[in-house]
Design an enzyme around this catalytic site. Structure first.
Site, PDB file in Angstrom:
ATOM      1  N   SER A 100      -6.936  -1.584  -5.135  1.00  0.00           N
ATOM      2  CA  SER A 100      -5.728  -2.136  -4.542  1.00  0.00           C
ATOM      3  C   SER A 100      -4.481  -1.807  -5.363  1.00  0.00           C
ATOM      4  O   SER A 100      -4.224  -0.643  -5.646  1.00  0.00           O
ATOM      5  CB  SER A 100      -5.920  -3.648  -4.370  1.00  0.00           C
ATOM      6  OG  SER A 100      -4.978  -4.164  -3.476  1.00  0.00           O
ATOM      7  N   ASP A 218      -9.251  -3.712   7.068  1.00  0.00           N
ATOM      8  CA  ASP A 218      -8.359  -4.222   6.022  1.00  0.00           C
ATOM      9  C   ASP A 218      -7.291  -5.132   6.634  1.00  0.00           C
ATOM     10  O   ASP A 218      -6.508  -4.695   7.473  1.00  0.00           O
ATOM     11  CB  ASP A 218      -7.694  -3.039   5.306  1.00  0.00           C
ATOM     12  CG  ASP A 218      -7.167  -3.417   3.933  1.00  0.00           C
ATOM     13  OD1 ASP A 218      -6.612  -4.525   3.811  1.00  0.00           O
ATOM     14  OD2 ASP A 218      -7.308  -2.622   3.001  1.00  0.00           O
ATOM     15  N   HIS A 274     -10.485  -5.604   3.072  1.00  0.00           N
ATOM     16  CA  HIS A 274      -9.944  -5.112   1.809  1.00  0.00           C
ATOM     17  C   HIS A 274     -10.914  -5.294   0.637  1.00  0.00           C
ATOM     18  O   HIS A 274     -11.325  -6.417   0.346  1.00  0.00           O
ATOM     19  CB  HIS A 274      -8.645  -5.873   1.535  1.00  0.00           C
ATOM     20  CG  HIS A 274      -7.777  -5.248   0.489  1.00  0.00           C
ATOM     21  ND1 HIS A 274      -7.310  -3.954   0.584  1.00  0.00           N
ATOM     22  CD2 HIS A 274      -7.287  -5.733  -0.678  1.00  0.00           C
ATOM     23  CE1 HIS A 274      -6.556  -3.691  -0.472  1.00  0.00           C
ATOM     24  NE2 HIS A 274      -6.526  -4.740  -1.254  1.00  0.00           N
TER      25      HIS A 274
END
Ligand SMILES: *[C@@H]1O[C@H](CO)[C@@H](O)[C@H](O)[C@H]1NC(C)=O
Length: 305
Positions: A100, A218, A274
């Site tokens: 991320s 996501d 995610h």
């Protein structure tokens, strides 16, 4: 005599064998709210080490979770760069695995840090082209505070200086404020014509392999294609341009086009939300890039310059 010759021969083979000298260590750059001492990231680093046979280092920036939120990302890159240079095992080069937000720090290391060379980068859910919302609230405890700060405006000096993720918020309907006041991503992506730095492009395009992993469900990255350098067109939230149709790619501001044309970008989709990553996905798409087979040799490295 025979024994001696054999010894010389095996010594020579060892020198020539590509695997003998090229097990590079890797570094893990965690996402927002995470810390190297958390169980999840410790296990992630250890598991990748086991799967790849390479030594792994989780790089902590400042005090961990709180600095990941409140320290400007360019400062975070600076700290990460210092830390990398202090680890003697990384001096011969290394691979990066980013999670991320950690991917923007990873890219900052590649483009800005005059440290050891980076061989491969595996990006897991990186907001490379920006995000068009502050999607972080549902899951994180800092959100109440973040919410208050945001009321001052995403691109206000105070917010830009004190809330790290606003450094990569790119509002397609407020691009002029973004270009004028966003402190991090416009620089990282060489977006500002008057400030474009060829060194950033040169360094990123010198990567061996860039692996871009996107998550098909996501809910944190808006749009999820940002993990593949895709983004909304200016002033339009109804569609997403794939990387190849963005100006960043077409005008090759950071060397993506060069990398892509040489077949050195891999686009991978993981299923789930995610950073939901299975062991099998790690084995198939992350660990291989940490192995000697995916390490560019020095001679080749030099000749590409
Ligand atoms: C470009 O970036 C490099 C590496 O960070 C730096 O040394 C150089 O001074 C920069 N050039 C300009 C014109 O800002």
């Amino acid at each position: 005599m025979m024994k001696f010759l054999l010894l010389v021969a095996s010594w020579a083979m060892l020198q020539l064998s590509p695997a003998a000298s090229s097990v590079l260590p890797f570094v893990v750059l965690h996402g927002i709210s995470d810390e190297c001492k958390h169980h999840g990231i410790t296990k992630f680093t250890t598991d990748l080490g086991t799967m790849s046979g390479a030594p792994g280092y989780c790089i902590e920036i400042g005090n961990g979770a709180s600095d990941s939120w409140f320290l400007r990302l360019d400062k975070q890159v600076e700290l990460a760069c210092k830390e990398i240079k202090l680890i003697p095992e990384l001096a011969g080069g290394y691979n990066i695995v980013g999670l991320s937000q950690g991917n923007l720090i990873g890219r900052g290391l590649i483009e800005w840090c005059d440290g050891p060379p980076v061989n491969n980068m595996v990006s897991l859910g990186g907001p490379h082209a920006g995000i068009a919302s502050l999607p972080l609230c549902a899951a994180y405890s800092f959100c109440a505070l973040a919410d208050i700060i945001l009321h001052m405006g995403v691109y206000s000096d105070f917010v830009q200086n004190h809330l790290a993720p606003t450094g990569y918020i790119k509002m397609p309907k407020d691009l002029s404020s973004y270009y004028r006041s966003c402190v991090f991503l416009p620089k990282l992506n060489n977006e500002l014509p008057q400030n474009r730095n060829a060194t950033f492009k040169h360094r990123l395009s010198d990567l061996n392999q860039l692996v871009l992993v996107k998550f098909d469900k996501d809910t944190v990255l808006v749009p999820q294609e940002t993990a593949w350098f895709g983004f909304f067109p200016p002033n339009d939230l109804t569609k997403v341009l794939p990387m190849e149709e963005t100006a960043l790619y077409k005008e090759d501001w950071i060397g993506l086009k060069s990398l892509h044309e040489q077949g050195r970008i891999q686009f991978v989709t993981f299923s789930g939300d995610h950073l939901s990553i299975s062991d099998q996905e790690m084995l198939d798409h992350v660990a291989p890039y940490l192995k000697p087979e995916k390490t560019r040799q020095r001679e080749e490295h030099a000749s590409i310059m």
